[in-house]
Scaffold this motif. Structure first.
Motif, PDB file in Angstrom:
ATOM      1  N   THR A  14       0.839  -1.206   0.000  1.00 43.90           N
ATOM      2  CA  THR A  14       0.000   0.000   0.000  1.00 43.90           C
ATOM      3  C   THR A  14       0.870   1.251   0.000  1.00 43.90           C
ATOM      4  O   THR A  14       0.614   2.201  -0.754  1.00 43.90           O
ATOM      5  N   GLN A  15       1.916   1.253   0.825  1.00 43.45           N
ATOM      6  CA  GLN A  15       2.811   2.404   0.879  1.00 43.45           C
ATOM      7  C   GLN A  15       3.588   2.553  -0.418  1.00 43.45           C
ATOM      8  O   GLN A  15       3.789   3.671  -0.921  1.00 43.45           O
ATOM      9  N   LEU A  16       4.033   1.436  -0.995  1.00 48.43           N
ATOM     10  CA  LEU A  16       4.747   1.476  -2.275  1.00 48.43           C
ATOM     11  C   LEU A  16       3.881   2.126  -3.340  1.00 48.43           C
ATOM     12  O   LEU A  16       4.357   2.991  -4.098  1.00 48.43           O
ATOM     13  N   GLN A  17       2.609   1.734  -3.423  1.00 54.16           N
ATOM     14  CA  GLN A  17       1.717   2.319  -4.418  1.00 54.16           C
ATOM     15  C   GLN A  17       1.521   3.814  -4.183  1.00 54.16           C
ATOM     16  O   GLN A  17       1.499   4.604  -5.141  1.00 54.16           O
ATOM     17  N   LYS A  18       1.393   4.221  -2.933  1.00 53.64           N
ATOM     18  CA  LYS A  18       1.252   5.643  -2.629  1.00 53.64           C
ATOM     19  C   LYS A  18       2.492   6.412  -3.071  1.00 53.64           C
ATOM     20  O   LYS A  18       2.397   7.486  -3.671  1.00 53.64           O
ATOM     21  N   TRP A  19       3.666   5.873  -2.775  1.00 53.66           N
ATOM     22  CA  TRP A  19       4.911   6.550  -3.148  1.00 53.66           C
ATOM     23  C   TRP A  19       5.091   6.601  -4.660  1.00 53.66           C
ATOM     24  O   TRP A  19       5.559   7.607  -5.206  1.00 53.66           O
ATOM     25  N   MET A  20       4.707   5.531  -5.354  1.00 51.89           N
ATOM     26  CA  MET A  20       4.847   5.503  -6.810  1.00 51.89           C
ATOM     27  C   MET A  20       3.809   6.419  -7.463  1.00 51.89           C
ATOM     28  O   MET A  20       4.123   7.131  -8.431  1.00 51.89           O
ATOM     29  N   ASP A  21       2.581   6.419  -6.949  1.00 57.62           N
ATOM     30  CA  ASP A  21       1.547   7.311  -7.489  1.00 57.62           C
ATOM     31  C   ASP A  21       1.948   8.775  -7.286  1.00 57.62           C
ATOM     32  O   ASP A  21       1.742   9.617  -8.167  1.00 57.62           O
ATOM     33  N   GLU A  22       2.508   9.077  -6.126  1.00 59.96           N
ATOM     34  CA  GLU A  22       2.970  10.427  -5.833  1.00 59.96           C
ATOM     35  C   GLU A  22       4.067  10.844  -6.796  1.00 59.96           C
ATOM     36  O   GLU A  22       4.060  11.964  -7.331  1.00 59.96           O
ATOM     37  N   ALA A  23       5.021   9.944  -7.032  1.00 60.62           N
ATOM     38  CA  ALA A  23       6.113  10.243  -7.960  1.00 60.62           C
ATOM     39  C   ALA A  23       5.573  10.502  -9.363  1.00 60.62           C
ATOM     40  O   ALA A  23       5.961  11.468 -10.037  1.00 60.62           O
ATOM     41  N   LYS A  24       4.659   9.654  -9.804  1.00 61.73           N
ATOM     42  CA  LYS A  24       4.075   9.805 -11.144  1.00 61.73           C
ATOM     43  C   LYS A  24       3.333  11.130 -11.257  1.00 61.73           C
ATOM     44  O   LYS A  24       3.453  11.840 -12.275  1.00 61.73           O
ATOM     45  N   ALA A  25       2.575  11.481 -10.230  1.00 63.32           N
ATOM     46  CA  ALA A  25       1.819  12.740 -10.242  1.00 63.32           C
ATOM     47  C   ALA A  25       2.739  13.947 -10.265  1.00 63.32           C
ATOM     48  O   ALA A  25       2.374  15.005 -10.800  1.00 63.32           O
ATOM     49  N   ASN A  26       3.933  13.794  -9.706  1.00 60.49           N
ATOM     50  CA  ASN A  26       4.904  14.901  -9.670  1.00 60.49           C
ATOM     51  C   ASN A  26       5.815  14.927 -10.893  1.00 60.49           C
ATOM     52  O   ASN A  26       6.778  15.704 -10.926  1.00 60.49           O
ATOM     53  N   GLY A  27       5.526  14.077 -11.869  1.00 59.06           N
ATOM     54  CA  GLY A  27       6.297  14.086 -13.105  1.00 59.06           C
ATOM     55  C   GLY A  27       7.598  13.322 -13.046  1.00 59.06           C
ATOM     56  O   GLY A  27       8.426  13.440 -13.961  1.00 59.06           O
ATOM     57  N   ILE A  28       7.807  12.547 -12.009  1.00 56.64           N
ATOM     58  CA  ILE A  28       9.023  11.725 -11.916  1.00 56.64           C
ATOM     59  C   ILE A  28       8.853  10.503 -12.808  1.00 56.64           C
ATOM     60  O   ILE A  28       7.845   9.795 -12.727  1.00 56.64           O
ATOM     61  N   ARG A  29       9.843  10.241 -13.651  1.00 60.20           N
ATOM     62  CA  ARG A  29       9.719   9.160 -14.627  1.00 60.20           C
ATOM     63  C   ARG A  29      10.734   8.044 -14.428  1.00 60.20           C
ATOM     64  O   ARG A  29      10.818   7.124 -15.246  1.00 60.20           O
ATOM     65  N   LYS A  30      11.517   8.115 -13.377  1.00 56.09           N
ATOM     66  CA  LYS A  30      12.483   7.054 -13.072  1.00 56.09           C
ATOM     67  C   LYS A  30      12.356   6.682 -11.598  1.00 56.09           C
ATOM     68  O   LYS A  30      12.235   7.562 -10.741  1.00 56.09           O
ATOM     69  N   ALA A  31      12.391   5.378 -11.319  1.00 56.79           N
ATOM     70  CA  ALA A  31      12.288   4.926  -9.930  1.00 56.79           C
ATOM     71  C   ALA A  31      13.172   3.710  -9.715  1.00 56.79           C
ATOM     72  O   ALA A  31      13.241   2.819 -10.577  1.00 56.79           O
ATOM     73  N   PHE A  32      13.854   3.698  -8.583  1.00 58.12           N
ATOM     74  CA  PHE A  32      14.620   2.536  -8.139  1.00 58.12           C
ATOM     75  C   PHE A  32      13.961   2.006  -6.875  1.00 58.12           C
ATOM     76  O   PHE A  32      13.720   2.759  -5.932  1.00 58.12           O
ATOM     77  N   ILE A  33      13.665   0.715  -6.859  1.00 58.13           N
ATOM     78  CA  ILE A  33      13.072   0.063  -5.701  1.00 58.13           C
ATOM     79  C   ILE A  33      14.062  -0.982  -5.200  1.00 58.13           C
ATOM     80  O   ILE A  33      14.502  -1.841  -5.972  1.00 58.13           O
ATOM     81  N   VAL A  34      14.413  -0.904  -3.920  1.00 54.84           N
ATOM     82  CA  VAL A  34      15.474  -1.743  -3.375  1.00 54.84           C
ATOM     83  C   VAL A  34      14.926  -2.558  -2.204  1.00 54.84           C
ATOM     84  O   VAL A  34      14.327  -2.006  -1.282  1.00 54.84           O
ATOM     85  N   PHE A  35      15.114  -3.869  -2.247  1.00 57.08           N
ATOM     86  CA  PHE A  35      14.819  -4.730  -1.105  1.00 57.08           C
ATOM     87  C   PHE A  35      15.630  -6.013  -1.253  1.00 57.08           C
ATOM     88  O   PHE A  35      16.121  -6.339  -2.331  1.00 57.08           O
ATOM     89  N   HIS A  36      15.776  -6.748  -0.162  1.00 56.82           N
ATOM     90  CA  HIS A  36      16.785  -7.803  -0.096  1.00 56.82           C
ATOM     91  C   HIS A  36      16.415  -9.069  -0.876  1.00 56.82           C
ATOM     92  O   HIS A  36      17.177  -9.522  -1.729  1.00 56.82           O
ATOM     93  N   TYR A  37      15.267  -9.653  -0.600  1.00 52.72           N
ATOM     94  CA  TYR A  37      14.924 -10.913  -1.266  1.00 52.72           C
ATOM     95  C   TYR A  37      14.621 -10.677  -2.744  1.00 52.72           C
ATOM     96  O   TYR A  37      14.014  -9.663  -3.108  1.00 52.72           O
ATOM     97  N   PRO A  38      14.992 -11.623  -3.630  1.00 51.74           N
ATOM     98  CA  PRO A  38      14.818 -11.400  -5.072  1.00 51.74           C
ATOM     99  C   PRO A  38      13.417 -11.729  -5.569  1.00 51.74           C
ATOM    100  O   PRO A  38      12.799 -12.708  -5.147  1.00 51.74           O
ATOM    101  N   VAL A  39      12.945 -10.927  -6.501  1.00 53.95           N
ATOM    102  CA  VAL A  39      11.666 -11.181  -7.154  1.00 53.95           C
ATOM    103  C   VAL A  39      11.785 -12.378  -8.097  1.00 53.95           C
ATOM    104  O   VAL A  39      10.891 -13.223  -8.183  1.00 53.95           O
ATOM    105  N   PHE A  40      12.908 -12.444  -8.819  1.00 57.13           N
ATOM    106  CA  PHE A  40      13.183 -13.567  -9.718  1.00 57.13           C
ATOM    107  C   PHE A  40      14.565 -14.120  -9.401  1.00 57.13           C
ATOM    108  O   PHE A  40      15.504 -13.355  -9.155  1.00 57.13           O
ATOM    109  N   ALA A  41      14.694 -15.455  -9.419  1.00 53.68           N
ATOM    110  CA  ALA A  41      15.986 -16.102  -9.183  1.00 53.68           C
ATOM    111  C   ALA A  41      15.921 -17.526  -9.705  1.00 53.68           C
ATOM    112  O   ALA A  41      14.898 -18.203  -9.552  1.00 53.68           O
ATOM    113  N   ARG A  42      17.009 -17.958 -10.302  1.00 50.07           N
ATOM    114  CA  ARG A  42      17.115 -19.322 -10.810  1.00 50.07           C
ATOM    115  C   ARG A  42      18.129 -20.151 -10.031  1.00 50.07           C
ATOM    116  O   ARG A  42      18.437 -21.278 -10.425  1.00 50.07           O
ATOM    117  N   SER A  43      18.652 -19.610  -8.957  1.00 51.84           N
ATOM    118  CA  SER A  43      19.692 -20.329  -8.219  1.00 51.84           C
ATOM    119  C   SER A  43      19.574 -20.037  -6.732  1.00 51.84           C
ATOM    120  O   SER A  43      18.726 -19.257  -6.290  1.00 51.84           O
TER     121      SER A  43
END
Length: 243
Positions: free
Chosen positions: A94-123
């Motif tokens: 919920t917070q991620l969506q709020k932060w991303m919606d806020e960025a989009k509304a403010n004209g920000i077009r680049k975002a880096f999202i950082v967290f430890h566990y991987p979304v995709f991994a083959r090993s």
């Protein structure tokens, strides 16, 4: 940390009092549930609301939004399960969506999202299992923004481009790529699982690397991986990612 240069005037004007920003992972909370080590080494994270009870934060710099999430403390029964509780997964999404919606509304077009566990991994320890995998939430912003996700946990390098989102699993941390150990080179994944753009179907080998990311407003982001392969006839190499 003391070897890093002090933030310049532009960074300080943006509220950045240091040059090192991190997402809290399972290593940071082992034997230190109050993250005293983190808050001592990187005290300026307190400015962004980081406390032992809240391990997520965000900031903007040069037209780019940076978001840091907390994926959990580690459970050996499911070593990549997003079991975060400060706050929990649903609250973070919920917070991620709020932060991303806020960025989009403010004209920000680049975002880096950082967290430890991987979304995709083959090993290694594998990816975050469903249903607590944030890919669908993150991918919903691909049409409006250039989104890059940085992950670790699995101690190797894997690169993915899925549904318009660039994923860099950079778990080597400058150390030896660890899935070359028996039993951790690869894990079972479905036949239609996204392809790793780095090893490209080959088993990981001993390698040490780091990635430089060059970001300029209005220009395509550049990703340069510098590596050392001690077994190779040409041990030092450079590769441009996502070409």
């Amino acid at each position: 940390m003391a070897k890093l240069p002090a933030p310049d005037d532009e960074m300080r004007a943006a509220g950045l009092d240091g040059r090192f920003f991190m997402s809290v992972g399972n290593h940071e909370v082992w034997a230190d549930p109050k993250i005293e080590g983190v808050l001592s080494a990187v005290p300026y994270l307190k400015k962004f609301g980081v406390t032992p009870e809240n391990l997520i934060y965000k900031f903007d710099f040069k037209g780019t939004r940076f978001i840091y999430l907390w994926s959990g403390k580690y459970d050996y029964r499911s070593p990549s399960l997003w079991d975060a509780d400060r706050p929990k997964y649903a609250e973070q999404m919920t917070q991620l969506q709020k932060w991303m919606d806020e960025a989009k509304a403010n004209g920000i077009r680049k975002a880096f999202i950082v967290f430890h566990y991987p979304v995709f991994a083959r090993s290694g320890l594998g990816p975050i299992p469903a249903p607590d995998n944030p890919h669908k939430v993150i991918a919903s912003y691909a049409k409006d923004m250039e989104v890059v996700v940085l992950n670790g946990h699995v101690h190797t390098t894997e690169i993915y481009d899925v549904d318009g989102i660039k994923y860099l699993m950079l778990g080597g941390g400058g150390a030896e790529q660890d899935p070359i150990l028996p039993g951790r080179t690869s894990i079972k994944v479905p036949a239609d699982y996204p392809q790793d753009l780095y090893w490209k179907g080959q088993p990981p080998q001993e390698e040490y690397n780091y990635v430089l990311v060059d970001v300029e407003p209005g220009q395509k982001t550049k990703f340069t991986l510098n590596r050392f392969r001690p077994w190779s006839a040409e041990p030092f190499g450079t590769e441009e990612l996502f070409r």
